[in-house]
Motif scaffolding. Structure first.
Motif, short mmCIF file in Angstrom:
data_model
loop_
_atom_site.label_atom_id
_atom_site.label_comp_id
_atom_site.label_asym_id
_atom_site.label_seq_id
_atom_site.Cartn_x
_atom_site.Cartn_y
_atom_site.Cartn_z
N SER A 72 -27.61 -8.29 -24.77
CA SER A 72 -26.29 -7.96 -24.22
C SER A 72 -26.18 -8.26 -22.73
O SER A 72 -25.20 -7.88 -22.08
CB SER A 72 -25.99 -6.48 -24.46
OG SER A 72 -26.96 -5.66 -23.82
N ARG A 73 -27.18 -8.93 -22.16
CA ARG A 73 -27.14 -9.21 -20.72
C ARG A 73 -25.98 -10.15 -20.39
O ARG A 73 -25.77 -11.16 -21.05
CB ARG A 73 -28.46 -9.84 -20.28
CG ARG A 73 -28.49 -10.22 -18.81
CD ARG A 73 -29.88 -10.59 -18.36
NE ARG A 73 -29.91 -10.97 -16.94
CZ ARG A 73 -31.02 -11.13 -16.24
NH1 ARG A 73 -32.20 -10.95 -16.82
NH2 ARG A 73 -30.97 -11.48 -14.98
N LEU A 114 -23.27 -6.56 -16.64
CA LEU A 114 -24.53 -5.80 -16.61
C LEU A 114 -25.31 -6.10 -15.34
O LEU A 114 -25.84 -5.18 -14.69
CB LEU A 114 -25.37 -6.16 -17.84
CG LEU A 114 -26.74 -5.48 -17.94
CD1 LEU A 114 -26.59 -3.97 -18.11
CD2 LEU A 114 -27.55 -6.07 -19.09
N TRP A 169 -33.06 -0.08 -17.29
CA TRP A 169 -32.47 -1.31 -16.76
C TRP A 169 -33.27 -2.53 -17.19
O TRP A 169 -32.69 -3.56 -17.56
CB TRP A 169 -32.40 -1.24 -15.23
CG TRP A 169 -31.20 -0.50 -14.72
CD1 TRP A 169 -31.19 0.69 -14.04
CD2 TRP A 169 -29.83 -0.89 -14.86
NE1 TRP A 169 -29.90 1.06 -13.74
CE2 TRP A 169 -29.03 0.10 -14.22
CE3 TRP A 169 -29.19 -1.98 -15.44
CZ2 TRP A 169 -27.65 0.04 -14.18
CZ3 TRP A 169 -27.80 -2.05 -15.39
CH2 TRP A 169 -27.05 -1.05 -14.77
N LYS A 175 -32.47 -3.33 -20.74
CA LYS A 175 -31.15 -3.95 -20.89
C LYS A 175 -31.17 -5.41 -20.42
O LYS A 175 -30.58 -6.28 -21.05
CB LYS A 175 -30.11 -3.16 -20.08
CG LYS A 175 -29.78 -1.80 -20.67
CD LYS A 175 -28.74 -1.08 -19.81
CE LYS A 175 -28.35 0.27 -20.41
NZ LYS A 175 -27.35 0.97 -19.56
#
Length: 347
Positions: A31-32, A36, A23, A26
């Motif tokens: 791509s946040r 998300l 997590w 990410k």
């Protein structure tokens, strides 16, 4: 983070630490987005252990930039442009955190150690951070009664998470250091043990008999702490309480010593540095040798007593030897796994 009775002595499951690491990777990636972030919130609220895992993983992420190998010494080119780091941050995050997860998980089953020249950071289940210096070994054991770390050799800095009803104890040889929320350094050499308090408060005392039976090998009962005019030990327990900046040193065959070294010097190893202040060359060489497989050797007794001052890179013994040689008209010779400083000093 406050530990409940049900949480004490129970490590965060390894799979949750791994999920937390993913997590974080990410959330720091390109791509946040809202989807998300919503998914992360759902995961965080799904189980109380998820929040504990994320807190530990976040601490590792925040401190990761300070992790480094001290030796073998090699110049590192600094990346000045932050944009060059960002594209690879997410990729490295998972790998970095998963390595740390392994450390966090397995520390409860065995000894954690560093090699000569290596430094390592650990985050324990209660949020306590431990920084291991070169050639150091510890064993961690948390239970319902106390948080206990045994320092078997080397040097470690402890940044203790405050939990007043769950004592934190570091055992080193025949001494124990008890702390609450505080930061302190313990160094254990063959003939010497030193406890330096950075902030907070700690109490240093002989190991209790019941605990001493668990120490292997147990050669003899702990010697009482000898008092000096600047130190006061409890008559019944031999306990000495330190205040910030104080260092208590036990040396075989010598009186117990209490002094106040510069904290900057006592914690210089955390920055990969060795600070020397009127240190005899023989002692300076021994300190540098802690960080390098190639050992400094002083041939002439006259040179061994030279007083050395300065700041040096831990592990860069060659630079250290050349600097000393240049200052005092000595010669440096590489002989196998030894860096020999020879000749009589010119002052």
């Amino acid at each position: 983070m406050t530990a409940t009775d049900s949480q004490r002595g129970k490590p965060v499951p390894a799979e949750l630490l791994a999920e937390a690491g993913v997590w974080i990777a990410k959330l720091h990636g390109d791509s946040r987005g809202r989807a998300l972030e919503n998914g992360f919130r759902r995961w965080l609220l799904a189980h109380p252990d998820n929040a504990r895992a994320f807190e530990i993983a976040t601490t590792v992420w925040d401190e990761a930039e300070h992790l480094r190998q001290v030796v073998p010494f090699r110049p590192v080119a600094r990346v000045e442009r932050r944009s060059m780091w960002r594209p690879i941050a997410a990729t490295l995050a998972c790998a970095m955190l998963l390595v740390m997860v392994g450390v966090i998980w397995f520390q409860y089953a065995g000894v954690i150690s560093t090699q000569v020249g290596e430094q390592r950071q650990l985050v324990l289940q209660d949020g306590t951070r431990v920084f291991l210096n070169t050639d150091t070994a510890i064993k961690v054991k948390y239970d319902q009664r106390q948080r206990r770390v045994e320092l078997r050799r080397g040097e470690a800095l402890f940044n203790v998470a405050k939990q007043s009803d769950w004592p934190f104890v570091v055992v080193a040889g025949d001494r124990q250091v008890k702390a609450l929320g505080t930061q302190f350094v313990v160094r254990r050499d063959a003939q010497r043990l030193a406890v330096t308090l950075v902030e907070g408060s700690v109490a240093v005392s002989p190991v209790r008999p019941a605990m001493a039976e668990l120490m292997q090998p147990m050669i003899q009962p702990p010697a009482p702490i000898e008092q000096t005019p600047t130190m006061s030990a409890d008559r019944n327990t031999g306990e000495v309480t330190l205040t910030p900046g104080q260092r208590l040193t036990f040396t075989a065959g010598a009186p117990t010593r209490l002094d106040t070294p510069a904290v900057e010097k006592a914690t210089a190893w955390r920055r990969g540095q060795v600070i020397l202040d009127d240190t005899p060359l023989r002692a300076a060489a021994a300190e540098m040798n802690r960080y390098n497989e190639s050992k400094l050797v002083i041939e002439q007794p006259e040179a061994a007593e030279l007083l050395i001052n300065g700041l040096f890179q831990a592990g860069d013994s060659s630079h250290f030897a050349n600097a000393v040689a240049q200052a005092y008209g000595l010669t440096v010779i590489q002989r196998g796994n030894e860096i020999v400083i020879s000749g009589k000093p010119v002052q």
